[in-house]
Design an enzyme around this catalytic site. Structure first.
Site, PDB file in Angstrom:
ATOM      1  N   SER A  63      20.596  20.297 -33.108  1.00 36.02           N
ATOM      2  CA  SER A  63      20.806  20.557 -32.061  1.00 36.02           C
ATOM      3  C   SER A  63      20.691  19.971 -31.004  1.00 36.02           C
ATOM      4  CB  SER A  63      18.990  21.569 -32.268  1.00 36.02           C
ATOM      5  OG  SER A  63      18.342  20.146 -32.354  1.00 36.02           O
ATOM      6  N   THR A  65      18.850  19.166 -27.955  1.00 38.28           N
ATOM      7  CA  THR A  65      18.776  17.562 -27.190  1.00 38.28           C
ATOM      8  C   THR A  65      18.860  16.154 -28.740  1.00 38.28           C
ATOM      9  OG1 THR A  65      16.541  18.399 -26.399  1.00 38.28           O
ATOM     10  CG2 THR A  65      16.566  16.530 -26.724  1.00 38.28           C
ATOM     11  N   CYS A  66      18.460  16.550 -30.215  1.00 37.81           N
ATOM     12  CA  CYS A  66      18.970  15.773 -31.181  1.00 37.81           C
ATOM     13  C   CYS A  66      19.859  15.084 -31.701  1.00 37.81           C
ATOM     14  CB  CYS A  66      18.315  16.288 -32.730  1.00 37.81           C
ATOM     15  SG  CYS A  66      16.591  17.369 -32.431  1.00 37.81           S
ATOM     16  N   THR A  67      21.041  15.750 -31.204  1.00 36.52           N
ATOM     17  CA  THR A  67      22.371  15.128 -31.099  1.00 36.52           C
ATOM     18  C   THR A  67      22.290  13.956 -30.133  1.00 36.52           C
ATOM     19  OG1 THR A  67      22.894  17.135 -32.415  1.00 36.52           O
ATOM     20  CG2 THR A  67      24.690  16.284 -31.405  1.00 36.52           C
ATOM     21  N   ILE A  70      19.886  10.935 -31.047  1.00 34.40           N
ATOM     22  CA  ILE A  70      20.034  10.508 -32.876  1.00 34.40           C
ATOM     23  C   ILE A  70      21.336   9.052 -32.671  1.00 34.40           C
ATOM     24  CG2 ILE A  70      20.214  10.286 -34.831  1.00 34.40           C
ATOM     25  CD1 ILE A  70      17.359  10.576 -33.989  1.00 34.40           C
TER      26      ILE A  70
END
Length: 179
Positions: A63, A65-67, A70
């Site tokens: 997704s 924001t996650c990408t 991290i």
């Protein structure tokens, strides 16, 4: 009639999600032992803690924001190690195949950051950090959070008020809280 059924189904779903989550874990609490998966669909085991660990909970592999969030943990992995962190875990309510593919996508040459699949959401639920992400992800997912743990005890916890944002859970922010 359809709208009554739809409204009832949505209400039942929201109730089910709220029942899945207990009260949010707090500093001083013991991190629950619920199995997660790292390599295969049959290789489930609780997270292991020795010394200081960082657990990064995200709503979903691949997704937006996650990408974006991290890679900060991957790029700063050595800085986490220098601050005494033994393990950095990324946990999402996804299957092990999605988590492995996401790790390979974000770190094609490898990383010490461990990507863990909480495919049934039992670990996330036990932490009290599940939310109803049905409109975007089609099912309940993990809130965006970071736990700094000493052995199996929560030292600090940071939870984003808006799971579509990564501010207090950015790697650089978390590093500033480590001594």
């Amino acid at each position: 009639m359809t709208s009554i059924i739809t409204t009832s189904a949505e209400a039942a779903h929201s109730l089910a999600v709220s029942l899945l989550s207990k009260a949010q874990i707090q500093p001083g609490a013991t991190i629950p032992e619920h199995p997660v998966k790292e390599t295969t669909p049959t290789s489930s085991a609780p997270l292991t803690f020795s010394g200081k660990s960082v657990i990064v909970g995200v709503p979903g592999a691949f997704s937006g924001t996650c990408t974006v969030q991290i890679p900060g943990y991957i790029n700063n992995y050595d800085k986490f190690k220098a601050k005494g962190v033994n393990e950095v875990y990324v946990v999402a309510v996804n299957d092990v195949f999605a988590m492995k593919a996401w790790k390979e996508h974000l770190a094609p040459t490898g990383t010490g950051v461990r990507f863990m699949a909480d495919d049934k959401g039992t670990f996330t639920s036990a932490l009290g950090l599940m939310f109803d992400a049905t409109p975007k992800f089609g099912a309940p997912r993990s809130k965006r959070y970071v736990i700094i743990a000493e052995n199996d005890k929560v030292e600090s916890i940071f939870i984003e008020e808006d799971p579509s944002q990564a501010t207090i859970t950015r790697a650089e922010t978390v590093l500033s809280h480590l001594t």
